[in-house]
Design a protein around this motif. Structure first.
Motif, PDB file in Angstrom:
ATOM      1  N   MET A   2      41.810   5.969  37.891  1.00  0.00           N
ATOM      2  CA  MET A   2      43.246   5.684  37.918  1.00  0.00           C
ATOM      3  C   MET A   2      43.718   4.889  36.703  1.00  0.00           C
ATOM      4  N   ASP A   3      42.813   4.559  35.777  1.00  0.00           N
ATOM      5  CA  ASP A   3      43.270   4.042  34.486  1.00  0.00           C
ATOM      6  C   ASP A   3      44.080   5.124  33.783  1.00  0.00           C
ATOM      7  N   VAL A   4      44.934   4.723  32.877  1.00  0.00           N
ATOM      8  CA  VAL A   4      45.642   5.658  32.002  1.00  0.00           C
ATOM      9  C   VAL A   4      45.243   5.310  30.574  1.00  0.00           C
ATOM     10  N   ILE A   5      44.704   6.284  29.861  1.00  0.00           N
ATOM     11  CA  ILE A   5      44.242   6.044  28.506  1.00  0.00           C
ATOM     12  C   ILE A   5      45.075   6.850  27.521  1.00  0.00           C
ATOM     13  N   THR A  32      48.993  10.835  27.091  1.00  0.00           N
ATOM     14  CA  THR A  32      48.325   9.887  27.969  1.00  0.00           C
ATOM     15  C   THR A  32      47.625  10.650  29.086  1.00  0.00           C
ATOM     16  N   VAL A  33      46.469  10.127  29.489  1.00  0.00           N
ATOM     17  CA  VAL A  33      45.643  10.804  30.491  1.00  0.00           C
ATOM     18  C   VAL A  33      45.308   9.830  31.615  1.00  0.00           C
ATOM     19  N   GLU A  34      45.610  10.234  32.825  1.00  0.00           N
ATOM     20  CA  GLU A  34      45.189   9.475  33.997  1.00  0.00           C
ATOM     21  C   GLU A  34      43.744   9.864  34.324  1.00  0.00           C
ATOM     22  N   ILE A  35      42.926   8.863  34.599  1.00  0.00           N
ATOM     23  CA  ILE A  35      41.522   9.122  34.894  1.00  0.00           C
ATOM     24  C   ILE A  35      41.370   9.385  36.389  1.00  0.00           C
ATOM     25  N   GLY A  36      41.241  10.651  36.724  1.00  0.00           N
ATOM     26  CA  GLY A  36      40.994  11.018  38.117  1.00  0.00           C
ATOM     27  C   GLY A  36      39.539  10.861  38.486  1.00  0.00           C
ATOM     28  N   ASN A  37      38.658  10.945  37.477  1.00  0.00           N
ATOM     29  CA  ASN A  37      37.226  10.798  37.731  1.00  0.00           C
ATOM     30  C   ASN A  37      36.548  10.423  36.419  1.00  0.00           C
ATOM     31  N   THR A  38      35.790   9.344  36.434  1.00  0.00           N
ATOM     32  CA  THR A  38      35.123   8.897  35.208  1.00  0.00           C
ATOM     33  C   THR A  38      33.939   9.789  34.837  1.00  0.00           C
ATOM     34  N   TRP A  76      47.506  22.184  37.931  1.00  0.00           N
ATOM     35  CA  TRP A  76      46.511  21.421  38.680  1.00  0.00           C
ATOM     36  C   TRP A  76      46.127  20.131  37.966  1.00  0.00           C
ATOM     37  N   LEU A  77      46.471  20.023  36.685  1.00  0.00           N
ATOM     38  CA  LEU A  77      46.173  18.822  35.908  1.00  0.00           C
ATOM     39  C   LEU A  77      47.375  17.873  35.822  1.00  0.00           C
ATOM     40  N   ASP A  78      48.414  18.145  36.571  1.00  0.00           N
ATOM     41  CA  ASP A  78      49.594  17.276  36.547  1.00  0.00           C
ATOM     42  C   ASP A  78      49.254  15.878  37.059  1.00  0.00           C
ATOM     43  N   SER A  79      49.921  14.882  36.486  1.00  0.00           N
ATOM     44  CA  SER A  79      49.771  13.498  36.922  1.00  0.00           C
ATOM     45  C   SER A  79      51.151  12.910  37.161  1.00  0.00           C
ATOM     46  N   SER A  80      51.269  12.046  38.146  1.00  0.00           N
ATOM     47  CA  SER A  80      52.553  11.399  38.424  1.00  0.00           C
ATOM     48  C   SER A  80      52.801  10.190  37.532  1.00  0.00           C
ATOM     49  N   VAL A  81      51.756   9.716  36.840  1.00  0.00           N
ATOM     50  CA  VAL A  81      51.914   8.503  36.040  1.00  0.00           C
ATOM     51  C   VAL A  81      51.601   8.707  34.555  1.00  0.00           C
ATOM     52  N   ALA A  82      51.034   9.852  34.200  1.00  0.00           N
ATOM     53  CA  ALA A  82      50.657  10.100  32.803  1.00  0.00           C
ATOM     54  C   ALA A  82      50.997  11.538  32.448  1.00  0.00           C
ATOM     55  N   ASP A  83      50.738  11.915  31.196  1.00  0.00           N
ATOM     56  CA  ASP A  83      51.040  13.280  30.766  1.00  0.00           C
ATOM     57  C   ASP A  83      50.163  14.307  31.473  1.00  0.00           C
ATOM     58  N   LEU A  84      48.941  13.930  31.780  1.00  0.00           N
ATOM     59  CA  LEU A  84      48.052  14.823  32.535  1.00  0.00           C
ATOM     60  C   LEU A  84      46.893  14.022  33.095  1.00  0.00           C
ATOM     61  N   ASN A  85      46.211  14.628  34.067  1.00  0.00           N
ATOM     62  CA  ASN A  85      45.024  14.034  34.663  1.00  0.00           C
ATOM     63  C   ASN A  85      43.798  14.666  34.017  1.00  0.00           C
ATOM     64  N   ASN A  86      42.673  13.973  34.079  1.00  0.00           N
ATOM     65  CA  ASN A  86      41.479  14.570  33.468  1.00  0.00           C
ATOM     66  C   ASN A  86      40.703  15.454  34.439  1.00  0.00           C
ATOM     67  N   VAL A  87      41.124  15.508  35.692  1.00  0.00           N
ATOM     68  CA  VAL A  87      40.497  16.409  36.653  1.00  0.00           C
ATOM     69  C   VAL A  87      41.568  17.117  37.469  1.00  0.00           C
ATOM     70  N   SER A  88      41.144  18.167  38.124  1.00  0.00           N
ATOM     71  CA  SER A  88      42.055  18.990  38.914  1.00  0.00           C
ATOM     72  C   SER A  88      42.353  18.356  40.262  1.00  0.00           C
ATOM     73  N   SER A  89      43.500  18.699  40.781  1.00  0.00           N
ATOM     74  CA  SER A  89      43.855  18.272  42.131  1.00  0.00           C
ATOM     75  C   SER A  89      43.234  19.176  43.185  1.00  0.00           C
ATOM     76  N   LYS A  90      42.552  20.241  42.776  1.00  0.00           N
ATOM     77  CA  LYS A  90      41.960  21.203  43.704  1.00  0.00           C
ATOM     78  C   LYS A  90      40.469  21.373  43.397  1.00  0.00           C
TER      79      LYS A  90
END
Length: 464
Positions: free
Chosen positions: A290-293, A300-306, A384-398
């Protein structure tokens, strides 16, 4: 020179390579006692079948079966078992190889064993007197063997500094310039690489190699994921899943090997090699879920999984490569287990949105016995890479299409109009086979080199 090759011109008995349809003709050429021995032994020239031929003073020669499959007979693997199947201390010349280049490559790769850390080296492979005109195969073998060494080295011996140093040594051997970016310059210019490597006491680095085979030649950029060990970070892997994570820099090994092959061949190109060398470790300074880098591109990328760290490393490398406006960018990474589920260990997944490029790479893979298989960049999965807090997430929501989604993440860091291909590879042999001993493997490098030489023949840019 390898310990499996003898000086050209060295006197040596003959290793006769023969397919079943050529066996009768071979028997007619041999001495009567040798032909009788082969018949009595039940030799039928099946693939990897080997017989030593008797002579007055011991061994007079040998016969190696190629099998009935002409494609397999002409592959390197037809000769991959010979170096350790033939007696220790013997030297041989080959007769009847369908492709001498492939035979030499297979011999050299089959003779490879990772013994760098053993106190006892074991038996030496039998030696081959290389046929004239096989220097290119010897150069390819040298690059692959060095790449295998890098993958096989444990993380205790190969960290980010050592991996970056391997790039420096490669550059020095071929007259290339190498820059190692670290510290404050890395944190500023490669923030995603810094985020991934920030949890390790062994600081991350980016190695940048530049080489000019032709001053005005097209620029090929190679980007390699060099995660020297991957714990998964704070999203810690189970212990069983960590057992081979020293190979998580297999993408870097592939690009290093490809760069070596291209420079040794004096390819009429300019080359940019980028290796992101990091360790994904667990500590108080590790990046968190959940960090944003920030990335070099500014996204910007939300960390869905390290544990999806390799794509973050490649994101910055791809952005840096694109700034030089190359004719082609290829990245290599041990990126997803999903690619292995889909294709198994022997077929790296190829992603690109350019059919001409994709077909060129597939064809080059087949021609060089380094096969790839193309998977789609399915656009409907981008969301599937959408993020509510950053430009994208690094993992899929599915929990589906993991390899495709990872490739779609990388695609966000490649400008439109830039030719790009992504190889998701395994970099490991789970069991020993002729020419492919258990352990680290260099996948994709020969396909990349063959495609580049084809696309850039004459020094012309590869355009759509």
């Amino acid at each position: 020179m390898f310990d499996c090759l003898a000086t050209p011109g060295t006197p040596a008995p003959t290793l006769h390579a023969v397919a079943p349809e050529g066996l009768d003709a071979l028997l007619a050429r041999l001495t009567a006692p040798q032909a009788a021995f082969l018949r009595a032994s039940g030799f039928t020239a099946q693939a990897q079948e080997l017989r030593l031929l008797p002579g007055d003073e011991g061994i007079a020669g040998a016969v190696l079966g190629l099998g009935a499959d002409a494609t397999e007979a002409a592959s390197p693997w037809a000769f991959g078992a010979a170096p350790f199947a033939l007696p220790d201390g013997t030297t041989w010349m080959i007769e009847g190889a369908p492709d001498p280049q492939a035979a030499v490559l297979g011999w050299c790769l089959g003779a490879y064993r990772f013994r760098m850390l053993k106190s006892e080296q074991g038996r030496a492979p039998a030696r081959l007197v290389p046929p004239a005109g096989t220097e290119a195969a010897q150069q390819r073998a040298a690059a692959i063997r060095r790449g295998r060494d890098l993958v096989n080295l444990p993380a205790s011996h190969l960290g980010p500094a050592e991996l970056a140093e391997a790039v420096r040594e490669l550059g020095a051997a071929h007259g290339a310039t190498v820059e190692i970016i670290e510290g404050a310059a890395l944190a500023e210019g490669f923030p995603a690489v810094q985020a991934v490597g920030g949890g390790s006491p062994r600081a991350p680095r980016v190695a940048v190699l530049r080489w000019e085979g032709a001053k005005d030649g097209p620029l090929l950029a190679l980007c390699g994921k060099g995660v020297c060990f991957d714990t998964g970070g704070l999203d810690l892997k189970p212990s069983a899943a960590m057992l081979r994570m020293k190979k998580d820099m297999g993408g870097a090994a592939a690009t290093i090997a490809a760069a070596e092959m291209l420079m040794a061949a004096r390819a009429p190109i300019r080359l940019l090699l980028l290796v992101g060398a990091v360790e994904n470790a667990v500590s108080g300074t590790a990046f968190r879920p959940m960090d944003v880098i920030r990335t070099r591109k500014g996204l910007t990328v939300e960390i869905g999984n390290t544990d999806a760290e390799g794509r973050l490393v490649l994101a910055d490398l791809l952005t840096f490569a694109a700034e030089s406006q190359p004719a082609l960018v290829v990245d290599c990474a041990t990126l997803t287990g999903a690619a292995r589920v889909a294709l198994g260990p022997d077929l790296p997944a190829l992603f690109c949105d350019d059919d001409d490029l994709g077909n060129a790479l597939l064809q080059a893979g087949l021609q060089s016995n380094d096969p790839l298989w193309r998977l789609p960049l399915q656009k409907s999965y981008i969301s599937w890479l959408d993020s509510s807090v950053a430009d994208l997430n690094n993992v899929s929501s599915k929990p589906m299409a993991g390899a495709i989604v990872a490739a779609l993440f990388l695609r966000r860091f490649v400008p439109e109009g830039l030719r790009w291909a992504h190889l998701d590879l395994y970099a490991w042999n789970d069991q020993s086979r002729p020419g492919r001993p258990e352990g680290g493997e260099v996948q994709g490098a020969q396909a990349i080199v063959a495609a580049a030489l084809s696309l850039f023949s004459g020094g012309h840019n590869a355009t759509r």
